[in-house]
Enzyme design. Structure first.
Site, PDB file in Angstrom:
ATOM      1  NE  ARG A  41      -2.994   0.205   3.112  1.00  0.00           N
ATOM      2  CZ  ARG A  41      -3.868   0.342   4.089  1.00  0.00           C
ATOM      3  NH1 ARG A  41      -4.320  -0.809   4.559  1.00  0.00           N
ATOM      4  NH2 ARG A  41      -4.280   1.626   4.499  1.00  0.00           N
ATOM      5  CG  ASP A  79      -4.535   4.332  -4.056  1.00  0.00           C
ATOM      6  OD1 ASP A  79      -5.136   3.441  -4.236  1.00  0.00           O
ATOM      7  OD2 ASP A  79      -5.077   5.644  -3.906  1.00  0.00           O
ATOM      8  CG  ASN A 102      -3.028 -13.180   1.010  1.00  0.00           C
ATOM      9  OD1 ASN A 102      -2.761 -11.621   0.558  1.00  0.00           O
ATOM     10  ND2 ASN A 102      -2.484 -13.580   1.930  1.00  0.00           N
ATOM     11  CG  PHE A 103      -6.713  -8.719  -2.798  1.00  0.00           C
ATOM     12  CD1 PHE A 103      -6.638  -7.432  -2.041  1.00  0.00           C
ATOM     13  CD2 PHE A 103      -5.589  -8.774  -3.792  1.00  0.00           C
ATOM     14  CE1 PHE A 103      -5.949  -6.590  -2.276  1.00  0.00           C
ATOM     15  CE2 PHE A 103      -4.782  -7.653  -3.798  1.00  0.00           C
ATOM     16  CZ  PHE A 103      -4.748  -6.663  -3.354  1.00  0.00           C
ATOM     17  CE1 TYR A 142      -6.479 -11.579   9.889  1.00  0.00           C
ATOM     18  CE2 TYR A 142      -8.523 -11.462  10.916  1.00  0.00           C
ATOM     19  CZ  TYR A 142      -7.492 -10.867  10.304  1.00  0.00           C
ATOM     20  OH  TYR A 142      -7.598  -9.760  10.055  1.00  0.00           O
ATOM     21  CG  ASP A 172      -1.478 -17.608   8.619  1.00  0.00           C
ATOM     22  OD1 ASP A 172      -2.118 -17.619   7.759  1.00  0.00           O
ATOM     23  OD2 ASP A 172      -1.339 -16.962   9.767  1.00  0.00           O
TER      24      ASP A 172
END
Lengths: 409, 409
Positions: A41, A79, A102-103, A142, A172
């Protein structure tokens, strides 16, 4: 004689991922020689950059968890909603072999990068999407949530049978590993000799739930194949052998596994050698023969109690018994740090040389290139935007209006 | 239009491995399309064939754990010390792309199959050795031993801080996965377009210890990078967020993770919607803001106690909060069995159709071929010895004198 290239030398991976699983997958591919470009980001650090134990590092966006999977990667801070950024991302993705993301399901398409369209446009491209519960579910996940939903917590129940989360984010990491395997299988298929030209890329779907289920296959084996549940086994070894388990000794705990007859014999010989009482030994032998697990465990605990972990370690190893002291993570880490690659973090107070995880296996041929230290968010923004074809003036404008960013000092 | 082949279609893997990790690695490659030939003993079943919950299956050497990683494989039962068997093994290895083995270090060479010599003789061959503590150690290892030695048990400590074994053999599976990744990287390097002919094969070394260390990298991150230990987190989420954890509700346990501000807000909104007392809500909000984890957890437990897992599941999902009931492995298994490949075990009392684990990810292209059901030890002995060039009379002699075997009925 030229030297052998690393397995993924010359390949480019776009690592457009967040938190743990995705960045770990990208890191694995980087350890095998790929160029990895991390898309971040423009306006703030990812959780693993910003959180950590060491204030000096987190102030720089180099939290420990980021450092363990950030080495070797370049960073573009951008952005993705900005049209110029989209253009640059399109160029970079078009130049890549792999796109990791991984959106939440559908989010990448909403940003203008529909995986179906990407693989139609770029026949060389492998897109790997990592989700929680799979692409059909927008349920948020998660590690802890997947541990609960997969039965993993229940399989890791405590003494009272109460489900317990495994104390580190293994799902994960397991899914990151599985994503790396998935990508390798797609790259292998892409590049193996074949008569036909490829007309489309490949879109892989990896999920945390899928990875948890794979890792736990032995636990599911009973219910799935025979409709029977495996007994819980947290305190003993998975084999349920009467002479296997975790035992309190003079200065800590000792793990022992005797799955074979020669190992049981070795254990009894070792006990005999230390002068263990003959009647205790024969009771132990009997309990083991009868597979009376609680009694065997109690007697063995009694026989082991008087000596230290180091003494038993040496003695049992000499007798061919698989055994080892139960150590703390920091002790294990210190040992293994010798073998892992080292990088230099450039900090205001001087460089800090730290070990970062290796690929975890070795080869007779070169595997891992020397790794650049993890960089701050946006460290390569200017250069990567230029590589994506933007003019210097356009790049300067993007940096000025916040469509892209780089470290401030 | 011809159909796309699976990633490893046409490749041959010799799976000369035992117990869990090695067979799982071979199974992964088989799921990706490789032909997998399992080398087994002539005189008895491996532990995972012979042990199990279902007597009918174990009597046939088809214990549940074998079934979950035996599908698709052929089986050659042979006494590797016999010269004719050695000859046949040499032929098969020479014809293979991959040899997987998990003997103790040096044992394979002692049997006449030194990996160094094998890769010198067969430039196409990838040998992957799986060990416990690495090739330099002949220390014997099982999953439990590695969990103890890697700090994994300590990271998974119970409420009292006492190290606890993770209740399923995750290291075995993690190293199997890592071996599959290692093999894929070597195959990729072997077959990617390159100007030079390859003059030797590649020997990979994968270890259980290495796999455990890879899986636990986030736990080591603190000690390695900053010299600080991460706090233990078994009862809460790894993030340590005050509103994350495992909570008792009316009919079971609920796992919740709130790592982001919008998730915390969603949780508070959900609680408000159910009519939670306003002063409890404001105390909870305050404790979360102050990051007072024990107080936040206690208050949240109080607020959640009155409803069922199903009620909270629906409500929290609607509010975008990552949450899920803590389920038993058998429940998770039943759900996932729908998606996994199914095979038919031919039993004396009639066929039994069972699900077996899939590769764990999906693709826009075909991945897994249809799988043959797991076979009894030696089911393919005659055919494989013939493929290795032995005459029918020599094969009959080996079967007669015990240098090879096949199922008796």
């Amino acid at each position: 004689m030229t030297s052998t290239p690393t397995p993924l030398a010359g390949l480019r991976v776009i690592d457009w991922t967040h938190v743990l699983a995705g960045p770990f997958a990208g890191y694995q591919l980087g350890l095998l020689g790929a160029e990895v470009i991390r898309i971040e980001r423009a306006d703030g650090d990812d959780m693993i950059r910003a959180k950590g134990l060491d204030a000096e590092l987190t102030a720089l966006g180099l939290g420990e968890t980021f450092v363990t999977q950030g080495a070797g990667k370049r960073s573009l801070a951008i952005d993705a909603r900005d049209p110029r950024a989209k253009q640059a991302l399109s160029e970079l993705i078009g130049s890549a072999d792999v796109l990791l993301e991984n959106f939440r399901p559908g989010k990448l398409a909403a940003l203008g990068f529909d995986p179906q369209q990407l693989i139609a446009r770029h026949p060389q491209l492998v897109v790997c999407s990592i989700t929680g519960f799979g692409p059909a579910s927008d349920r948020r996940a998660y590690d802890h949530v997947i541990q609960a939903a997969s039965g993993l917590m229940a399989a890791n129940a405590d003494r009272d049978g109460k489900p317990q989360r495994v104390g580190f984010p293994l799902v994960d990491y397991a899914v990151g590993q599985q994503a790396a395997l998935a990508v390798m299988s797609a790259l292998y298929r892409r590049d193996r000799p074949s008569g036909e030209a490829r007309t489309r890329g490949e879109w892989l779907q990896v999920s945390m739930m899928g990875a948890a289920l794979t890792l736990m296959a032995p636990t599911y084996a009973g219910p799935l194949v025979s409709g029977m549940e495996m007994p819980r086994s947290a305190s003993t070894a998975f084999s349920g052998s009467p002479l296997s388990g975790t035992f309190e000794v003079a200065d800590g705990q000792l793990a022992i596994v005797c799955n074979a007859a020669d190992q049981a014999k070795g254990l009894l010989n070792a006990l005999r050698e230390t002068g263990t009482d003959a009647s205790l030994l024969s009771s132990l032998h009997e309990a083991a023969e009868l597979r009376d697990v609680p009694r065997a465990q109690a007697l063995l605990g009694q026989a082991l109690g008087g000596r230290t972990t180091a003494e038993w370690d040496a003695l049992l190893t000499r007798h061919g018994v698989p055994a080892t002291p139960v150590v703390r993570p920091a002790q294990a880490a210190a040992q293994m740090a010798r073998d892992w690659p080292h990088v230099e973090l450039p900090l205001p107070n001087g460089a800090r040389r730290v070990p970062v995880p290796g690929i975890g296996f070795t080869s007779s041929e070169p595997l891992t290139p020397s790794l650049r230290a993890p960089v701050r968010r946006g460290a390569d923004t200017r250069r990567l935007l230029a590589e994506a074809g933007l003019e210097a003036s356009a790049i300067a404008a993007m940096l000025a209006d916040g469509a892209a960013s780089e470290p401030s000092d």
